[in-house]
Scaffold this motif. Structure first.
Motif, PDB file in Angstrom:
ATOM      1  N   ASP A  12       0.822  -1.213   0.000  1.00 44.59           N
ATOM      2  CA  ASP A  12       0.000   0.000   0.000  1.00 44.59           C
ATOM      3  C   ASP A  12       0.851   1.255   0.000  1.00 44.59           C
ATOM      4  O   ASP A  12       0.441   2.300  -0.491  1.00 44.59           O
ATOM      5  CB  ASP A  12      -0.884   0.039   1.252  1.00 44.59           C
ATOM      6  CG  ASP A  12      -1.921  -1.056   1.224  1.00 44.59           C
ATOM      7  OD1 ASP A  12      -2.454  -1.324   0.140  1.00 44.59           O
ATOM      8  OD2 ASP A  12      -2.183  -1.641   2.289  1.00 44.59           O
ATOM      9  N   GLY A  13       2.026   1.143   0.613  1.00 48.66           N
ATOM     10  CA  GLY A  13       2.811   2.364   0.796  1.00 48.66           C
ATOM     11  C   GLY A  13       4.290   2.157   0.547  1.00 48.66           C
ATOM     12  O   GLY A  13       4.782   1.029   0.488  1.00 48.66           O
ATOM     13  N   LEU A  14       4.972   3.269   0.391  1.00 46.90           N
ATOM     14  CA  LEU A  14       6.428   3.275   0.233  1.00 46.90           C
ATOM     15  C   LEU A  14       7.020   3.778   1.544  1.00 46.90           C
ATOM     16  O   LEU A  14       6.488   4.724   2.138  1.00 46.90           O
ATOM     17  CB  LEU A  14       6.794   4.233  -0.898  1.00 46.90           C
ATOM     18  CG  LEU A  14       8.284   4.318  -1.241  1.00 46.90           C
ATOM     19  CD1 LEU A  14       8.677   3.166  -2.151  1.00 46.90           C
ATOM     20  CD2 LEU A  14       8.605   5.647  -1.909  1.00 46.90           C
ATOM     21  N   GLY A  20      13.400   8.178  -3.320  1.00 49.41           N
ATOM     22  CA  GLY A  20      12.536   8.536  -4.434  1.00 49.41           C
ATOM     23  C   GLY A  20      11.640   9.700  -4.067  1.00 49.41           C
ATOM     24  O   GLY A  20      11.411  10.615  -4.868  1.00 49.41           O
ATOM     25  N   LEU A  21      11.152   9.681  -2.845  1.00 42.56           N
ATOM     26  CA  LEU A  21      10.338  10.797  -2.354  1.00 42.56           C
ATOM     27  C   LEU A  21      11.202  11.987  -1.947  1.00 42.56           C
ATOM     28  O   LEU A  21      10.917  13.134  -2.319  1.00 42.56           O
ATOM     29  CB  LEU A  21       9.507  10.345  -1.144  1.00 42.56           C
ATOM     30  CG  LEU A  21       8.763  11.470  -0.416  1.00 42.56           C
ATOM     31  CD1 LEU A  21       7.673  12.075  -1.288  1.00 42.56           C
ATOM     32  CD2 LEU A  21       8.179  10.958   0.902  1.00 42.56           C
ATOM     33  N   LYS A  81       3.089   1.049 -14.514  1.00 40.27           N
ATOM     34  CA  LYS A  81       4.095   2.071 -14.220  1.00 40.27           C
ATOM     35  C   LYS A  81       5.126   1.456 -13.295  1.00 40.27           C
ATOM     36  O   LYS A  81       4.784   0.950 -12.220  1.00 40.27           O
ATOM     37  CB  LYS A  81       3.444   3.289 -13.562  1.00 40.27           C
ATOM     38  CG  LYS A  81       4.454   4.377 -13.193  1.00 40.27           C
ATOM     39  CD  LYS A  81       3.780   5.690 -12.853  1.00 40.27           C
ATOM     40  CE  LYS A  81       4.811   6.749 -12.535  1.00 40.27           C
ATOM     41  NZ  LYS A  81       4.202   8.091 -12.399  1.00 40.27           N
ATOM     42  N   ILE A  83       8.476   2.142 -11.105  1.00 40.86           N
ATOM     43  CA  ILE A  83       9.337   3.165 -10.494  1.00 40.86           C
ATOM     44  C   ILE A  83      10.499   2.447  -9.813  1.00 40.86           C
ATOM     45  O   ILE A  83      10.283   1.517  -9.039  1.00 40.86           O
ATOM     46  CB  ILE A  83       8.563   4.005  -9.449  1.00 40.86           C
ATOM     47  CG1 ILE A  83       7.401   4.745 -10.108  1.00 40.86           C
ATOM     48  CG2 ILE A  83       9.498   4.983  -8.744  1.00 40.86           C
ATOM     49  CD1 ILE A  83       6.553   5.570  -9.132  1.00 40.86           C
ATOM     50  N   LEU A 104       8.898  -0.477  -7.588  1.00 47.24           N
ATOM     51  CA  LEU A 104       7.472  -0.280  -7.369  1.00 47.24           C
ATOM     52  C   LEU A 104       6.756  -0.480  -8.699  1.00 47.24           C
ATOM     53  O   LEU A 104       7.169   0.077  -9.716  1.00 47.24           O
ATOM     54  CB  LEU A 104       7.243   1.139  -6.834  1.00 47.24           C
ATOM     55  CG  LEU A 104       5.858   1.524  -6.352  1.00 47.24           C
ATOM     56  CD1 LEU A 104       5.421   0.664  -5.171  1.00 47.24           C
ATOM     57  CD2 LEU A 104       5.851   2.999  -5.955  1.00 47.24           C
ATOM     58  N   LEU A 106       2.928  -0.256 -10.454  1.00 47.60           N
ATOM     59  CA  LEU A 106       1.567   0.238 -10.276  1.00 47.60           C
ATOM     60  C   LEU A 106       0.769  -0.035 -11.534  1.00 47.60           C
ATOM     61  O   LEU A 106       1.170   0.379 -12.629  1.00 47.60           O
ATOM     62  CB  LEU A 106       1.587   1.755 -10.007  1.00 47.60           C
ATOM     63  CG  LEU A 106       2.523   2.237  -8.892  1.00 47.60           C
ATOM     64  CD1 LEU A 106       2.532   3.766  -8.839  1.00 47.60           C
ATOM     65  CD2 LEU A 106       2.079   1.667  -7.552  1.00 47.60           C
ATOM     66  N   LEU A 143      12.753  10.936 -11.898  1.00 48.54           N
ATOM     67  CA  LEU A 143      11.580  11.336 -11.096  1.00 48.54           C
ATOM     68  C   LEU A 143      11.522  12.836 -10.795  1.00 48.54           C
ATOM     69  O   LEU A 143      10.648  13.266 -10.048  1.00 48.54           O
ATOM     70  CB  LEU A 143      11.561  10.543  -9.782  1.00 48.54           C
ATOM     71  CG  LEU A 143      11.361   9.026  -9.902  1.00 48.54           C
ATOM     72  CD1 LEU A 143      11.533   8.346  -8.541  1.00 48.54           C
ATOM     73  CD2 LEU A 143       9.974   8.704 -10.453  1.00 48.54           C
TER      74      LEU A 143
ATOM     75  N   PRO B  15       1.366   6.725   0.602  1.00 47.91           N
ATOM     76  CA  PRO B  15       0.617   6.062  -0.481  1.00 47.91           C
ATOM     77  C   PRO B  15       1.442   6.038  -1.777  1.00 47.91           C
ATOM     78  O   PRO B  15       2.066   7.033  -2.133  1.00 47.91           O
ATOM     79  CB  PRO B  15      -0.632   6.929  -0.634  1.00 47.91           C
ATOM     80  CG  PRO B  15      -0.831   7.537   0.719  1.00 47.91           C
ATOM     81  CD  PRO B  15       0.556   7.757   1.261  1.00 47.91           C
ATOM     82  N   VAL B  16       1.424   4.898  -2.455  1.00 43.73           N
ATOM     83  CA  VAL B  16       2.297   4.722  -3.617  1.00 43.73           C
ATOM     84  C   VAL B  16       1.954   5.634  -4.796  1.00 43.73           C
ATOM     85  O   VAL B  16       2.793   5.852  -5.668  1.00 43.73           O
ATOM     86  CB  VAL B  16       2.292   3.254  -4.111  1.00 43.73           C
ATOM     87  CG1 VAL B  16       2.998   2.362  -3.105  1.00 43.73           C
ATOM     88  CG2 VAL B  16       0.884   2.760  -4.392  1.00 43.73           C
ATOM     89  N   HIS B  17       0.744   6.179  -4.808  1.00 44.96           N
ATOM     90  CA  HIS B  17       0.361   7.060  -5.918  1.00 44.96           C
ATOM     91  C   HIS B  17       0.603   8.527  -5.607  1.00 44.96           C
ATOM     92  O   HIS B  17       0.151   9.404  -6.351  1.00 44.96           O
ATOM     93  CB  HIS B  17      -1.113   6.847  -6.296  1.00 44.96           C
ATOM     94  CG  HIS B  17      -1.365   5.530  -6.959  1.00 44.96           C
ATOM     95  ND1 HIS B  17      -1.783   4.414  -6.260  1.00 44.96           N
ATOM     96  CD2 HIS B  17      -1.219   5.122  -8.249  1.00 44.96           C
ATOM     97  CE1 HIS B  17      -1.906   3.393  -7.088  1.00 44.96           C
ATOM     98  NE2 HIS B  17      -1.571   3.787  -8.297  1.00 44.96           N
ATOM     99  N   ARG B  19       2.105  12.101  -5.579  1.00 45.07           N
ATOM    100  CA  ARG B  19       2.868  12.813  -6.604  1.00 45.07           C
ATOM    101  C   ARG B  19       4.235  13.286  -6.109  1.00 45.07           C
ATOM    102  O   ARG B  19       5.094  13.668  -6.917  1.00 45.07           O
ATOM    103  CB  ARG B  19       2.056  14.001  -7.118  1.00 45.07           C
ATOM    104  CG  ARG B  19       0.822  13.576  -7.907  1.00 45.07           C
ATOM    105  CD  ARG B  19      -0.113  14.747  -8.171  1.00 45.07           C
ATOM    106  NE  ARG B  19       0.517  15.814  -8.915  1.00 45.07           N
ATOM    107  CZ  ARG B  19       0.263  16.111 -10.191  1.00 45.07           C
ATOM    108  NH1 ARG B  19      -0.638  15.419 -10.868  1.00 45.07           N
ATOM    109  NH2 ARG B  19       0.889  17.116 -10.785  1.00 45.07           N
ATOM    110  N   LEU B  21       6.353  11.308  -4.823  1.00 46.75           N
ATOM    111  CA  LEU B  21       7.207  10.254  -5.375  1.00 46.75           C
ATOM    112  C   LEU B  21       7.204  10.287  -6.898  1.00 46.75           C
ATOM    113  O   LEU B  21       8.268  10.230  -7.535  1.00 46.75           O
ATOM    114  CB  LEU B  21       6.730   8.876  -4.900  1.00 46.75           C
ATOM    115  CG  LEU B  21       7.414   7.682  -5.570  1.00 46.75           C
ATOM    116  CD1 LEU B  21       8.885   7.622  -5.190  1.00 46.75           C
ATOM    117  CD2 LEU B  21       6.703   6.379  -5.218  1.00 46.75           C
ATOM    118  N   ALA B  22       6.040  10.405  -7.489  1.00 48.30           N
ATOM    119  CA  ALA B  22       5.928  10.284  -8.950  1.00 48.30           C
ATOM    120  C   ALA B  22       6.704  11.377  -9.690  1.00 48.30           C
ATOM    121  O   ALA B  22       7.364  11.104 -10.698  1.00 48.30           O
ATOM    122  CB  ALA B  22       4.455  10.335  -9.369  1.00 48.30           C
TER     123      ALA B  22
END
Lengths: 273, 273
Positions: A12-14, A20-21, A81, A83, A104, A106, A143, B15-17, B19, B21-22
């Motif tokens: 569910d989560g990173l 990356g974040l 997707k 990552i 990751l 998605l 990214l 949450p993996v989605h 933005r 991170l994206a």
């Protein structure tokens, strides 16, 4: 359809300390999947591998390929997707040692673009946001995408399906989420991506297939005036294929014959099976 | 000490989605906390607020301030890293509507920099990685930090405590995780950050306090030659305060008198209580 895997397992989560974040320290690919199989997978993996090498992120392509194969089968149809991040590390910019990259995956449905985009062409919004020139990051799909976010936020009118991005010197580079080609005197031209821009997999495929069909393909600098004077203009990416450009500022184009021909040449990459 | 909160609640993952991170679609602050209270909090929130405005990320500073106050009390002593992202959205670069920004708070101990850095000064590594010129992102502390990652990866020899970053035109801008000042004829100079760079909160505080102590402060372009000819050079950030620069390439400086004076002027910001 909206499954998410972290290192091969549903998630569910990173982890919140992932780089990356923190720094956008990673790369991504958006891969079209149909019938449980990926389109242009070798090109996606080649670009990813090149990006990992340039960012010094260790990657085992064979392991990744196995994981992707399983994911594509589960997804069936849609967009995968991928990552890759450098993973977590101590505080600060220094590369973590050891480095444990994170994978990751998605899944999502194919974007619902209007079929008219490919049939009748699209209008291109001339973005004011410019691409900064950074050769060390040019070409790879990393990214750090705030320029695209700012550019895409410049318009909301759905009459524009994409935006044109130029570099700080005013050269034409690409769309916000597409690459760009123009036709001049029967020759296919696309921007050089040595200073900025993303080397799209569909762009690469079109260059090869166009050559195979006897078309001359040239990579080089393109000025805004040259673009407006082009005989044909089209955009491409791996999800939608090719969209003719029929309008930019005051300029209007019909859908050109070479654009139509190239749409047919890549049609197999967009089929549903 | 290593607590993590997402929107005010303890969490393990993002949450993996998201933005953040994206696309690196967000901002961050690293705040020094001592005795359950933050240093230079108003400056941090001012920069964050400015960044949110420029990226069009909605933010309620009052709510955030309450959450931060609680987090600082729990943390007690160390570094509070605040990350604000634009949150999740539909696929693609377009801004999500509605937009629900996410607030991530990460606590960690103060970095263990050698005390000699502040006392005897540091050697600066001349990074080859250049900062791209992007006025729309200059000054703010956004999450697109690959240039810093690449620059910091250029050296591993611990004799260098920081690296010097120049822009594409060769102008001196900042350190990888610091701002830079030089002293020339009794005047304090720091790089203009209109094209690239991060406007550090300690930089801002030093500029104000230096003026209050009768020092002239000038913001402008600095060439590499001007830097090498400066009388004194120092770095700063909100975690370590001020480090004198005593070496860069072949140039050697003693720790200068104005650098020492300014260290005393900001000493209260680095005390443990």
């Amino acid at each position: 359809m909206t499954s998410s895997w972290l290192n091969g397992r549903p998630c569910d989560g990173l982890p919140v300390h992932d780089r990356g974040l923190a720094y956008g320290d990673g790369l991504f690919e958006t891969i079209r999947v149909a019938g449980g199989q990926a389109r242009l997978l070798d090109r996606h993996l080649q670009r990813l591998s090149n990006g990992c090498r340039r960012l010094a992120i260790p990657m085992d392509t064979d392991d990744l390929r196995n994981e992707l194969t399983r994911f594509f089968q589960v997804l069936g149809q849609g967009v995968a997707k991928l990552i890759i991040t450098r993973g977590t590390g101590q505080r600060g910019y220094a590369l973590p040692e050891p480095c444990q990259p994170q994978r990751l995956l998605l899944g999502s449905p194919l974007p619902a673009y209007p079929p008219q985009n490919a049939l009748s062409g699209i209008r291109l919004f001339p973005c004011e946001t410019r691409l900064a020139e950074q050769p060390r990051l040019a070409g790879i799909k990393h990214l750090n995408r705030l320029e695209q976010v700012l550019a895409r936020a410049e318009w909301r009118d759905p009459v524009y399906a994409e935006g044109l991005m130029r570099d700080m010197s005013g050269r034409v580079v690409e769309g916000v989420f597409s690459n760009l080609f123009m036709v001049v005197d029967g020759e296919l031209r696309t921007a050089s991506l040595v200073r900025c821009g993303v080397a799209g997999v569909m762009r690469g495929e079109i260059m090869v297939r166009a050559s195979q069909h006897g078309l001359a393909v040239v990579e080089g600098d393109i000025s805004y005036v040259e673009l407006l004077q082009a005989d044909e203009v089209f955009l491409c990416n791996s999800l939608y294929g090719i969209w003719p450009v029929t309008g930019l500022a005051e300029r209007v184009w019909p859908v050109g014959p070479l654009t139509r021909k190239l749409q047919a040449v890549v049609a197999d990459l967009l089929s549903d099976s």
